[in-house]
Design a protein around this motif. Structure first.
Motif, PDB file in Angstrom:
ATOM      1  N   CYS A  84      38.585  58.159  36.414  1.00 16.67           N
ATOM      2  CA  CYS A  84      37.740  58.330  35.232  1.00 16.67           C
ATOM      3  C   CYS A  84      37.811  59.743  34.685  1.00 16.67           C
ATOM      4  CB  CYS A  84      36.294  57.996  35.564  1.00 16.67           C
ATOM      5  SG  CYS A  84      36.047  56.262  35.967  1.00 16.67           S
ATOM      6  N   HIS A  85      37.737  60.730  35.600  1.00 19.73           N
ATOM      7  CA  HIS A  85      37.627  62.109  35.117  1.00 19.73           C
ATOM      8  C   HIS A  85      38.978  62.760  34.866  1.00 19.73           C
ATOM      9  CE1 HIS A  85      33.287  62.557  35.325  1.00 19.73           C
ATOM     10  NE2 HIS A  85      33.327  61.816  36.415  1.00 19.73           N
ATOM     11  N   ASN A  86      40.044  62.075  35.227  1.00 17.95           N
ATOM     12  CA  ASN A  86      41.402  62.557  35.011  1.00 17.95           C
ATOM     13  C   ASN A  86      41.739  63.710  35.958  1.00 17.95           C
ATOM     14  OD1 ASN A  86      43.769  62.033  33.800  1.00 17.95           O
ATOM     15  ND2 ASN A  86      43.293  62.999  31.849  1.00 17.95           N
ATOM     16  N   GLY A  87      43.009  63.920  36.161  1.00 17.58           N
ATOM     17  CA  GLY A  87      43.447  64.938  37.108  1.00 17.58           C
ATOM     18  C   GLY A  87      43.003  66.340  36.722  1.00 17.58           C
ATOM     19  N   GLY A 137      37.881  69.099  48.565  1.00 14.34           N
ATOM     20  CA  GLY A 137      37.247  68.390  47.459  1.00 14.34           C
ATOM     21  C   GLY A 137      38.288  67.868  46.488  1.00 14.34           C
ATOM     22  N   ARG A 138      39.284  68.675  46.241  1.00 15.07           N
ATOM     23  CA  ARG A 138      40.326  68.281  45.306  1.00 15.07           C
ATOM     24  C   ARG A 138      41.080  67.047  45.809  1.00 15.07           C
ATOM     25  NH1 ARG A 138      43.952  69.810  41.400  1.00 15.07           N
ATOM     26  NH2 ARG A 138      45.985  69.011  41.978  1.00 15.07           N
ATOM     27  N   ARG A 139      41.388  67.079  47.118  1.00 13.42           N
ATOM     28  CA  ARG A 139      42.097  65.922  47.685  1.00 13.42           C
ATOM     29  C   ARG A 139      41.266  64.661  47.515  1.00 13.42           C
ATOM     30  NH1 ARG A 139      43.617  69.253  51.601  1.00 13.42           N
ATOM     31  NH2 ARG A 139      41.989  68.598  53.049  1.00 13.42           N
ATOM     32  N   LEU A 140      39.975  64.784  47.822  1.00 12.35           N
ATOM     33  CA  LEU A 140      39.095  63.624  47.688  1.00 12.35           C
ATOM     34  C   LEU A 140      39.031  63.156  46.237  1.00 12.35           C
ATOM     35  CD1 LEU A 140      36.115  64.600  49.973  1.00 12.35           C
ATOM     36  CD2 LEU A 140      37.326  62.415  50.016  1.00 12.35           C
ATOM     37  N   ALA A 147      32.164  69.112  49.555  1.00  9.91           N
ATOM     38  CA  ALA A 147      33.505  69.555  49.165  1.00  9.91           C
ATOM     39  C   ALA A 147      33.776  69.147  47.721  1.00  9.91           C
ATOM     40  CB  ALA A 147      34.543  68.950  50.099  1.00  9.91           C
ATOM     41  N   LEU A 148      33.366  67.917  47.369  1.00 14.30           N
ATOM     42  CA  LEU A 148      33.542  67.474  45.984  1.00 14.30           C
ATOM     43  C   LEU A 148      32.757  68.362  45.027  1.00 14.30           C
ATOM     44  CD1 LEU A 148      33.468  63.598  46.385  1.00 14.30           C
ATOM     45  CD2 LEU A 148      35.237  64.920  45.213  1.00 14.30           C
ATOM     46  N   VAL A 149      31.527  68.681  45.428  1.00  8.88           N
ATOM     47  CA  VAL A 149      30.699  69.531  44.566  1.00  8.88           C
ATOM     48  C   VAL A 149      31.364  70.897  44.399  1.00  8.88           C
ATOM     49  CG1 VAL A 149      28.499  70.758  44.398  1.00  8.88           C
ATOM     50  CG2 VAL A 149      28.545  68.358  45.115  1.00  8.88           C
ATOM     51  N   ASN A 150      31.845  71.444  45.496  1.00  6.17           N
ATOM     52  CA  ASN A 150      32.503  72.745  45.413  1.00  6.17           C
ATOM     53  C   ASN A 150      33.723  72.688  44.504  1.00  6.17           C
ATOM     54  OD1 ASN A 150      30.731  74.214  46.913  1.00  6.17           O
ATOM     55  ND2 ASN A 150      31.830  73.953  48.852  1.00  6.17           N
ATOM     56  N   SER A 168      41.853  61.187  45.313  1.00  2.05           N
ATOM     57  CA  SER A 168      42.177  60.041  46.168  1.00  2.05           C
ATOM     58  C   SER A 168      41.715  58.738  45.542  1.00  2.05           C
ATOM     59  CB  SER A 168      41.518  60.220  47.529  1.00  2.05           C
ATOM     60  OG  SER A 168      40.126  60.039  47.374  1.00  2.05           O
ATOM     61  N   GLU A 169      42.313  57.658  45.996  1.00  2.00           N
ATOM     62  CA  GLU A 169      41.922  56.342  45.493  1.00  2.00           C
ATOM     63  C   GLU A 169      40.546  55.938  46.022  1.00  2.00           C
ATOM     64  OE1 GLU A 169      42.447  54.060  43.217  1.00  2.00           O
ATOM     65  OE2 GLU A 169      43.852  55.556  42.456  1.00  2.00           O
ATOM     66  N   THR A 170      40.203  56.411  47.232  1.00  2.00           N
ATOM     67  CA  THR A 170      38.911  56.006  47.792  1.00  2.00           C
ATOM     68  C   THR A 170      37.753  56.497  46.938  1.00  2.00           C
ATOM     69  OG1 THR A 170      39.503  57.716  49.357  1.00  2.00           O
ATOM     70  CG2 THR A 170      39.062  55.532  50.276  1.00  2.00           C
TER      71      THR A 170
END
Ligand code: CU
Lengths: 370, 260
Positions: free
Chosen positions: A272-275, A258-261, A358-361, A264-266
């Motif tokens: 928007c949400h910053n690192g 999730g973190r990688r996604l 994965a993003l949600v997690n 990612s630029e895609t």
């Protein structure tokens, strides 16, 4: 002594009278707070003459009732079809709305109540039936359950309060009345658009068409729009978003994916949400320039939502979510984005179920990482 | 006019007593019935203080009316009598209230300790965190790991569930301004201070639903900062509810969402 007594009494009388005058409906209107339905401000933008506007307003009042007696137009369909209880329930909903919601959401649901201008985020115009947090596809209407959730849970950490302690029937009545305002507002917008498109109003305004004829024409427009609206609201239940499979456990691998996604630029979340998830990403936060001189006006949020308010991406470290804190809610947020805001639907970018989970997690792990 | 004022002030003591006797029998005007274990101590303290202040009040009112009658201007334009005070009298009316205050300070100490000293809090694990914010109460249960602020927490708004005879221990915080966490039937009231952690504890001895109210003016929406306390009959009832709430909190599929 006598004189003093008299003076005291007079002062009390004057204060009371001022209080009553200040609170009476007439003076509320005079202070710029409309207590009756008004046409939508955007209806003014077509450049119709007052005669056309009056005809439209008259029709709306005829079909949807005066402010004190709201009802659905007969041809729009049964109350049942919208999950509403009927005219009595609407009347009850209106009473409740006036006491509990009006001061923020405005008489007609335009988000223009007297309290609204003090709030961030501001209550929005929901007269198009568009609300941010729903279970449905981005373009679809909310379901009644969505509105129920919003009323029960409130919108976390905004001025929109939770009405958890209200009775069930009151909540249902409120939902129906909100739905009613949405239907009414949307019909108004669609009919105004149609009037503008078809151009007949010019004849009417020029005096080449008499009022009766124009009124009939409006009736036709209303009928046509009803169909569209029935469709839209009728299909909301079928347009709900559900994950294909249950949420996979939030293992370090899933979170890392999730973190990688996220970075990612895609997917672009990071823009928007910053690192670090604080919501001040490079795309949204920074110097705001004066369009003419190019001078830096201030540092702040650069994006706007559809209602013209500043769009502030959520600070994901805080661990609260406006649209609900269930994994399902977050899945829907990521899947469809947030209606009316720049937050995009990742489902449009060929993300699969696993990516979204994965993003949600990852998002759900952020508050506990510090 | 003179007679009118005297009558008016003379009426205050009987009216006050009458109103007190009447209000006690009317629901919503007097204390809601106590539903917690230690509430009776608080009530007892209340009654002691009420008796002292009530008797003093009546005495003062009676003297007041009597003075009005005795010294009130009898003729228009008549002059009042001035005195330079009485040293003895002042000493007495300073010492007596001071004595009463010292008595109360000592007398209430045990109850205060029981209600507010952290050393007296039950050793049960923290039941929930209550976070006050304009204008709602967010309630977070620790989940299985017993730790608040971890991924298995269950968070709800404006509804706190406990069970009968449970020594409930709550962590109270505020996210913006000062609020006050008030459950009249449990006889607890505690300010929630931004940036501070407070502890609140009580043991409900009745099941049912009670109101939680914010008791500190915290902004324009203060009046609606209300929540519900649900006291389950047994711990099992609570656990059943908790299982449902947990399932709801972690809903992730259509079926899970529909079960709610
Ligand atoms: Cu408060």
């Amino acid at each position: 002594m006598k004189a003093l007594d008299g003076l005291g009494l007079a002062a009390v009388a004057v204060l009371t009278a001022t209080g009553i005058a200040w609170m009476s409906p007439g003076s509320v209107t005079a202070r710029g707070i409309a207590l009756e339905y008004s046409l939508r401000p955007d209806t003014d933008e077509y450049g119709f003459q007052p005669a056309t506007l009056e005809a439209l307003e008259g029709k709306l009042l005829e079909k949807f009732g005066e402010h004190a007696s709201p009802h659905l137009p007969e041809d729009l369909g049964d109350y049942d079809a919208f999950g509403m209880g009927g005219e009595e329930e609407l009347a009850r909903g209106r009473e409740l709305y006036r006491t509990k919601c009006l001061h923020c959401h405005g008489v007609s649901g335009g988000g223009d109540g007297p309290t609204a201008k003090f709030l961030i985020p501001r209550p929005r115009n929901f007269r198009d039936g568009k609300v941010k947090f729903t279970s449905t596809l981005r373009a679809a209407k909310p379901t009644r359950e969505d509105l129920r959730r919003t009323l029960r849970d409130g919108v976390a950490y905004t001025a929109m309060p939770s009405f958890q302690v209200e009775e069930d029937e009151d909540i249902e009545a409120l939902i129906s009345y909100v739905q009613f305002l949405m239907l009414r507002g949307e019909v108004e917008r669609l009919v105004a658009l149609q009037i503008d498109d078809e151009g007949d109003f010019e004849d009417f305004e020029a005096g080449d068409m008499d009022a009766a004829e124009f009124s009939e024409l409006l009736d036709e427009y209303f009928e046509e729009q009803y169909e569209y609206i029935q469709d839209q609201w009728g299909s909301a239940e079928d347009e709900q978003v559900f994950p294909e499979g249950p949420r996979p456990p939030a293992t370090p691998e899933s979170i890392a994916r999730g973190r990688r996604l996220f970075m990612s630029e895609t997917a672009g979340c990071v823009n928007c949400h910053n690192g670090n998830g604080d919501g001040k990403g490079p795309n949204v936060y920074g110097e705001i320039l004066d369009p003419d001189t190019g001078e830096v006006l201030r540092i702040g949020y650069k994006l706007k939502d559809e209602w013209g308010n500043e769009a502030r991406p959520a600070d994901l470290r805080k661990g609260f979510y406006r649209g609900g804190n269930r994994p399902l809610d977050l899945y829907r947020r990521v899947h469809q984005g947030i209606k009316g805001t720049p937050m995009p639907a990742i489902a449009d970018m060929h993300a699969n179920d696993e990516d979204i989970w994965a993003l949600v997690n990852f998002v759900l792990s952020l508050p506990y990482n510090q | 006019m003179r007679k009118f004022w005297i009558a008016l002030f003379a009426l205050v003591p009987p009216l006050a007593v009458g109103f007190f006797l009447w209000a006690r029998g009317v629901e919503g005007l007097w204390f809601p019935p106590n539903a917690s274990e230690t509430g009776s101590d608080i009530d007892f303290l209340f009654w002691v203080i009420f008796a002292i202040t009530g008797i003093t009040f009546l005495g003062v009112e009676i003297v007041f009316a009597w003075f009005l009658w005795k010294y009130g201007g009898r003729e228009e334009g008549g002059k009042g009598v001035f005195t330079h005070g009485n040293h003895k009298l002042e000493t007495i009316w300073t010492i007596i209230p001071a004595g009463i205050l010292v008595f109360l300070a000592i007398f209430q100490y045990g109850t205060w300790e029981e209600a507010k000293f952290y050393s007296q809090a039950p050793d049960s694990p923290v039941h929930a965190r209550v976070l006050g914010g304009q204008f709602e109460w967010r309630i977070r249960y620790p989940g299985e790991d017993g730790v608040i602020w971890s991924p298995d927490d269950v968070e709800q708004v404006n509804e706190l569930h406990v069970w009968k005879n449970q020594p409930v221990k709550i962590l109270l915080e505020s996210r913006d301004v000062i609020h006050s966490f008030f459950i009249p039937q449990m006889r607890v009231k505690q300010d929630a201070m931004p940036g501070m952690k407070q502890w609140v504890w009580f043991t409900p001895v009745e099941s049912g639903e009670f109101e939680i109210a914010c008791a500190e003016l915290c902004g324009w929406g203060h009046y609606k900062m209300r929540a519900r306390l649900v006291v389950h009959e047994t711990e099992q009832d609570f656990q059943d509810w908790m299982a449902r709430a947990t399932a709801a909190q972690f809903a992730d599929t259509e079926e899970a969402a529909e079960e709610q």
